[in-house]
Write a protein that holds these residues in place. Structure first.
Motif, short mmCIF file in Angstrom:
data_model
loop_
_atom_site.label_atom_id
_atom_site.label_comp_id
_atom_site.label_asym_id
_atom_site.label_seq_id
_atom_site.Cartn_x
_atom_site.Cartn_y
_atom_site.Cartn_z
N ILE A 7 0.09 24.31 -68.17
CA ILE A 7 -0.90 24.25 -67.10
C ILE A 7 -0.36 23.45 -65.92
O ILE A 7 -0.57 23.81 -64.76
CB ILE A 7 -2.24 23.68 -67.62
CG1 ILE A 7 -2.91 24.70 -68.53
CG2 ILE A 7 -3.15 23.29 -66.48
CD1 ILE A 7 -4.15 24.20 -69.23
N MET A 8 0.36 22.37 -66.19
CA MET A 8 0.94 21.55 -65.12
C MET A 8 1.85 22.40 -64.24
O MET A 8 1.77 22.35 -63.01
CB MET A 8 1.73 20.38 -65.72
CG MET A 8 2.31 19.45 -64.67
SD MET A 8 3.15 18.02 -65.38
CE MET A 8 4.76 18.70 -65.69
N ASN A 9 2.71 23.21 -64.86
CA ASN A 9 3.62 24.06 -64.10
C ASN A 9 2.90 25.22 -63.42
O ASN A 9 3.18 25.54 -62.27
CB ASN A 9 4.73 24.59 -65.01
CG ASN A 9 5.71 23.49 -65.37
OD1 ASN A 9 6.19 22.77 -64.50
ND2 ASN A 9 5.98 23.33 -66.65
N LEU A 10 1.96 25.82 -64.11
CA LEU A 10 1.22 26.95 -63.55
C LEU A 10 0.37 26.53 -62.36
O LEU A 10 0.37 27.19 -61.31
CB LEU A 10 0.33 27.57 -64.64
CG LEU A 10 -0.44 28.82 -64.27
CD1 LEU A 10 0.50 29.98 -63.99
CD2 LEU A 10 -1.41 29.19 -65.38
N GLU A 11 -0.32 25.41 -62.49
CA GLU A 11 -1.25 24.94 -61.46
C GLU A 11 -0.60 24.03 -60.42
O GLU A 11 -1.19 23.75 -59.39
CB GLU A 11 -2.40 24.17 -62.12
CG GLU A 11 -3.33 25.03 -62.93
CD GLU A 11 -4.42 25.66 -62.09
OE1 GLU A 11 -4.45 25.45 -60.87
OE2 GLU A 11 -5.25 26.38 -62.67
N GLY A 12 0.60 23.51 -60.71
CA GLY A 12 1.24 22.58 -59.79
C GLY A 12 0.59 21.20 -59.80
O GLY A 12 0.52 20.53 -58.78
N ILE A 13 0.12 20.79 -60.97
CA ILE A 13 -0.54 19.49 -61.11
C ILE A 13 0.55 18.42 -61.32
O ILE A 13 1.50 18.64 -62.07
CB ILE A 13 -1.52 19.50 -62.31
CG1 ILE A 13 -2.61 20.55 -62.06
CG2 ILE A 13 -2.14 18.13 -62.53
CD1 ILE A 13 -3.51 20.77 -63.25
N SER A 14 0.41 17.28 -60.70
CA SER A 14 1.41 16.21 -60.82
C SER A 14 1.40 15.61 -62.23
O SER A 14 0.40 15.70 -62.95
CB SER A 14 1.15 15.11 -59.79
OG SER A 14 0.01 14.35 -60.16
#
Length: 124
Positions: A7-14
């Motif tokens: 999800i971090m990579n998919l959404e671009g979450i830090s």
């Protein structure tokens, strides 16, 4: 943690924010992706109300996921809770919701609203 990484990579979450992302167990999260496999915004243009981070849509709805996450937080962090919040009076509610989430419900009020096959075909 693997799901958070995806999800971090998919959404671009830090990395700092992903630590605060709480995810419910066994609740499907659906994404609409563009031709580059990047998530499209939700139809309402907002992030999900349950976590405040995601463009995906919880198949049970944001409010149901929010309730699950609140219950889980209480179970883990609220030392005044003296009972298992997944059993008891809410156990049947949880079981019905999970059956709905995986498509096994027979209750008409919980079935997804969709057209019957052929409803959209113009009859001649």
């Amino acid at each position: 943690n693997n799901l958070r990484s995806l999800i971090m990579n998919l959404e671009g979450i830090s990395e700092d924010d992903i630590i605060n992302l709480c995810l419910p167990r066994a609740v499907p999260l659906a994404y609409r992706l563009d031709e580059n496999f990047k998530p499209l915004d939700r139809p309402d243009g907002k992030l999900d109300e349950a976590t405040g981070y995601l463009r995906g849509e919880w198949l049970g709805g944001d409010e149901a996921v929010k309730e699950i996450l609140d219950r889980d937080r209480k179970q883990v962090y609220d030392t005044s809770v003296e009972e298992n919040l997944e059993v008891g009076t809410d156990q049947d509610k949880w079981r019905r919701w999970m059956k709905f989430a995986v498509g096994e419900t027979t209750q008409p009020e919980m079935k997804a609203k969709s057209s019957e096959i052929g409803d959209f075909v113009k009859k001649t």
